[in-house]
Design a protein around this motif. Sequence first.
Motif, PDB file in Angstrom:
ATOM      1  N   VAL A 264      68.819  41.096  40.717  1.00 15.25           N
ATOM      2  CA  VAL A 264      68.736  39.970  39.783  1.00 15.25           C
ATOM      3  C   VAL A 264      68.829  40.389  38.317  1.00 15.25           C
ATOM      4  O   VAL A 264      68.968  39.528  37.447  1.00 15.25           O
ATOM      5  CB  VAL A 264      67.427  39.166  39.983  1.00 15.25           C
ATOM      6  CG1 VAL A 264      67.402  38.528  41.362  1.00 15.25           C
ATOM      7  CG2 VAL A 264      66.198  40.038  39.764  1.00 15.25           C
ATOM      8  N   ALA A 265      68.747  41.683  38.031  1.00 22.71           N
ATOM      9  CA  ALA A 265      68.676  42.107  36.638  1.00 22.71           C
ATOM     10  C   ALA A 265      69.279  43.505  36.455  1.00 22.71           C
ATOM     11  O   ALA A 265      69.574  44.208  37.411  1.00 22.71           O
ATOM     12  CB  ALA A 265      67.225  42.111  36.147  1.00 22.71           C
ATOM     13  N   HIS A 266      69.421  43.891  35.217  1.00 21.78           N
ATOM     14  CA  HIS A 266      69.979  45.187  34.825  1.00 21.78           C
ATOM     15  C   HIS A 266      69.065  46.337  35.204  1.00 21.78           C
ATOM     16  O   HIS A 266      69.432  47.507  35.097  1.00 21.78           O
ATOM     17  CB  HIS A 266      70.168  45.160  33.296  1.00 21.78           C
ATOM     18  CG  HIS A 266      71.126  46.163  32.754  1.00 21.78           C
ATOM     19  ND1 HIS A 266      70.715  47.283  32.063  1.00 21.78           N
ATOM     20  CD2 HIS A 266      72.476  46.234  32.783  1.00 21.78           C
ATOM     21  CE1 HIS A 266      71.775  47.981  31.691  1.00 21.78           C
ATOM     22  NE2 HIS A 266      72.853  47.370  32.110  1.00 21.78           N
ATOM     23  N   LYS A 267      67.852  46.002  35.632  1.00 20.33           N
ATOM     24  CA  LYS A 267      66.864  47.002  36.033  1.00 20.33           C
ATOM     25  C   LYS A 267      66.073  46.454  37.214  1.00 20.33           C
ATOM     26  O   LYS A 267      66.089  45.245  37.449  1.00 20.33           O
ATOM     27  CB  LYS A 267      65.932  47.317  34.860  1.00 20.33           C
ATOM     28  CG  LYS A 267      65.174  46.095  34.337  1.00 20.33           C
ATOM     29  CD  LYS A 267      64.330  46.432  33.127  1.00 20.33           C
ATOM     30  CE  LYS A 267      63.114  47.273  33.538  1.00 20.33           C
ATOM     31  NZ  LYS A 267      62.199  47.514  32.407  1.00 20.33           N
ATOM     32  N   PRO A 268      65.384  47.345  37.944  1.00 20.97           N
ATOM     33  CA  PRO A 268      64.457  46.837  38.954  1.00 20.97           C
ATOM     34  C   PRO A 268      63.441  45.946  38.237  1.00 20.97           C
ATOM     35  O   PRO A 268      62.815  46.395  37.266  1.00 20.97           O
ATOM     36  CB  PRO A 268      63.795  48.102  39.504  1.00 20.97           C
ATOM     37  CG  PRO A 268      64.648  49.235  39.055  1.00 20.97           C
ATOM     38  CD  PRO A 268      65.321  48.811  37.807  1.00 20.97           C
ATOM     39  N   TRP A 269      63.293  44.703  38.672  1.00 20.25           N
ATOM     40  CA  TRP A 269      62.567  43.699  37.890  1.00 20.25           C
ATOM     41  C   TRP A 269      61.147  43.537  38.392  1.00 20.25           C
ATOM     42  O   TRP A 269      60.917  42.953  39.451  1.00 20.25           O
ATOM     43  CB  TRP A 269      63.299  42.355  37.954  1.00 20.25           C
ATOM     44  CG  TRP A 269      62.734  41.309  37.053  1.00 20.25           C
ATOM     45  CD1 TRP A 269      61.776  40.388  37.370  1.00 20.25           C
ATOM     46  CD2 TRP A 269      63.091  41.060  35.687  1.00 20.25           C
ATOM     47  NE1 TRP A 269      61.518  39.584  36.287  1.00 20.25           N
ATOM     48  CE2 TRP A 269      62.306  39.978  35.239  1.00 20.25           C
ATOM     49  CE3 TRP A 269      64.001  41.652  34.797  1.00 20.25           C
ATOM     50  CZ2 TRP A 269      62.401  39.471  33.941  1.00 20.25           C
ATOM     51  CZ3 TRP A 269      64.095  41.144  33.512  1.00 20.25           C
ATOM     52  CH2 TRP A 269      63.302  40.067  33.093  1.00 20.25           C
ATOM     53  N   ARG A 270      60.204  44.051  37.639  1.00 15.96           N
ATOM     54  CA  ARG A 270      58.801  43.881  38.007  1.00 15.96           C
ATOM     55  C   ARG A 270      58.366  42.466  37.617  1.00 15.96           C
ATOM     56  O   ARG A 270      58.472  42.091  36.459  1.00 15.96           O
ATOM     57  CB  ARG A 270      57.973  44.948  37.284  1.00 15.96           C
ATOM     58  CG  ARG A 270      56.519  44.955  37.616  1.00 15.96           C
ATOM     59  CD  ARG A 270      56.202  45.466  39.003  1.00 15.96           C
ATOM     60  NE  ARG A 270      54.766  45.322  39.211  1.00 15.96           N
ATOM     61  CZ  ARG A 270      53.893  46.310  39.023  1.00 15.96           C
ATOM     62  NH1 ARG A 270      54.307  47.508  38.704  1.00 15.96           N
ATOM     63  NH2 ARG A 270      52.597  46.091  39.178  1.00 15.96           N
ATOM     64  N   ALA A 271      57.862  41.731  38.608  1.00 14.50           N
ATOM     65  CA  ALA A 271      57.540  40.314  38.398  1.00 14.50           C
ATOM     66  C   ALA A 271      56.117  40.157  37.879  1.00 14.50           C
ATOM     67  O   ALA A 271      55.221  39.644  38.559  1.00 14.50           O
ATOM     68  CB  ALA A 271      57.746  39.546  39.704  1.00 14.50           C
ATOM     69  N   MET A 272      55.906  40.583  36.629  1.00 14.15           N
ATOM     70  CA  MET A 272      54.565  40.592  36.043  1.00 14.15           C
ATOM     71  C   MET A 272      53.984  39.177  35.886  1.00 14.15           C
ATOM     72  O   MET A 272      52.783  38.971  36.019  1.00 14.15           O
ATOM     73  CB  MET A 272      54.594  41.273  34.673  1.00 14.15           C
ATOM     74  CG  MET A 272      55.164  42.681  34.675  1.00 14.15           C
ATOM     75  SD  MET A 272      54.124  43.864  35.549  1.00 14.15           S
ATOM     76  CE  MET A 272      53.044  44.381  34.224  1.00 14.15           C
ATOM     77  N   ARG A 273      54.852  38.209  35.585  1.00 12.91           N
ATOM     78  CA  ARG A 273      54.349  36.837  35.410  1.00 12.91           C
ATOM     79  C   ARG A 273      53.830  36.280  36.723  1.00 12.91           C
ATOM     80  O   ARG A 273      52.767  35.653  36.760  1.00 12.91           O
ATOM     81  CB  ARG A 273      55.469  35.942  34.893  1.00 12.91           C
ATOM     82  CG  ARG A 273      55.883  36.266  33.492  1.00 12.91           C
ATOM     83  CD  ARG A 273      57.046  35.397  33.075  1.00 12.91           C
ATOM     84  NE  ARG A 273      57.484  35.785  31.741  1.00 12.91           N
ATOM     85  CZ  ARG A 273      58.007  34.951  30.862  1.00 12.91           C
ATOM     86  NH1 ARG A 273      58.173  33.676  31.159  1.00 12.91           N
ATOM     87  NH2 ARG A 273      58.369  35.385  29.666  1.00 12.91           N
ATOM     88  N   ALA A 274      54.589  36.514  37.775  1.00 12.54           N
ATOM     89  CA  ALA A 274      54.145  36.034  39.087  1.00 12.54           C
ATOM     90  C   ALA A 274      52.842  36.716  39.484  1.00 12.54           C
ATOM     91  O   ALA A 274      51.910  36.073  39.996  1.00 12.54           O
ATOM     92  CB  ALA A 274      55.224  36.300  40.131  1.00 12.54           C
TER      93      ALA A 274
END
Lengths: 328, 173
Positions: A264-274
């Motif tokens: 989904v993104a240019h990097k592995p996306w850590r879902a901090m908001r979730a």
Amino acid sequence: MNRFTYARAADTFDAVRQGSDAGVKYLGGGTNLVDLMRETIEKPASLVDVTGLSREIEELPGGGLLIGAGVRNTALAEHRLVRQRYSLLTRAVVSGASAQIRNMATVGGNVLQRTRCAYFYDDAGSRCNKRSPGSGCDAIDGFNRNHAILGASTSCVAVHPSDMCVALAALDAMVHLRGDGGERRIALADLHCLPGDRPDIETMLEPGELITGIELPPASAISRSTYRKVRDRSSYAFALVSVAAVLEVEEGHVRNVRIALGGVAHKPWRAMRAEAVLRGGPAASLAFATAADAELAEARPLSGNAFKIKLARRTMVAVLEELAGEIA
Amino acid sequence: MTMIVNGEAAEIPRDPRVSLLDFLRDDLNLSGTKKGCDQGACGACTVLVDGERVLSCLSLAVQMEGRSVTTIEGLGTPGHLHPLQQAFIEHDGFQCGYCTPGQICSAIGMAAEIARGVPSHVTTNLGDDAIRLSHDELRERMSGNLCRCGAYNGIVAAIAETFAEAPLAEAAE
């Protein structure tokens, strides 16, 4: 392929000494770099082969695990402690590429593999700011169903292709680096950059810096974790969306949770908001959906990938429900 | 600087750009190993290096110093076929035959991985040390070898007959 010189590094010090010259690239399994060199997208003057270095997986005194950067992907996935304590990492690795490629590819090389955006590869016919800074991006208005929905820019909408890195981000893995100035560590989740106006800069690595290992913190005995990958074919395909999650529930409430998204993104996306929405709240479907919505509130679809927002939401909820169900 | 190819020493080429695939085919005249995509997508160039299946198109020959490479020519001869080669003939595991050397080398590598307990994407229990070669396991583990003729049913039958301990159930478990 352009001409280059080849040398095998005797040890890590030797590698970094040789790697400090301009035009040098470290060579791992070659599954990405050799391909890019053949396409003349990568044109190193010299290759320093580091596949003989850092090939051990060792248990650390505090209970963590140190994975050498030269460990092959297959060796990582089959290691007994990885299978037992960090099963999502095994799941992520074996969901990527093919068995032949996993036998070749190193852990360090997997972290540094480059995007599979078709416009990045199309040297002859496409504009790409990552390949030729300032030339433009043909993916933004092109065939972009595989591209980013989070953190993209007007310069680049490419995604990071690794499965392994998504699991490592959810595991709070630390990357060990060695360069001219000595050793340092950086969180895997902070290693890769968002594209901004310099998509050619992909990581926080300094020139000549070498990844020597990946450190996993001790695994919680009571957490549950998994990796789920959604793709166009059931095997040997990059992720449209993937979710790595670690969940710890106590008396129906989320005690700890870590979630990372791939594809989904240019990097592995850590879902901090979730994670922030979930922590301390009920481990229930409604909360999972609310958390996914919070994470994806800033998602921006391109012309061909609006489906990814729904897909990411559903996959996050499904993975969290699966993990909560195992605990209940 | 040498590597071992099918039991014999071979001098490593001086130009580091030479892939293992081109070295085998052009320098050693071992043309059994096939060049399909030359970019790691099709598996036609699969060979065994120290017993492990790898893609020779993405391997630089210079990286093979001191290592042992086995190609299709090293597995059997016309008079003495490898059991898997014989099974491919009996089960019609090919039409044009272009992917076949890669399929066979890959399947031999796969059998060693299963014997070692390497898990796959469809392995249910990662705690199991013993992995049974089911229909799903076989297809998942061979997904890196494409067959444009679509001879997959024969390929699966040949590999199963050679390496599965019991006949495979057709349906997913």
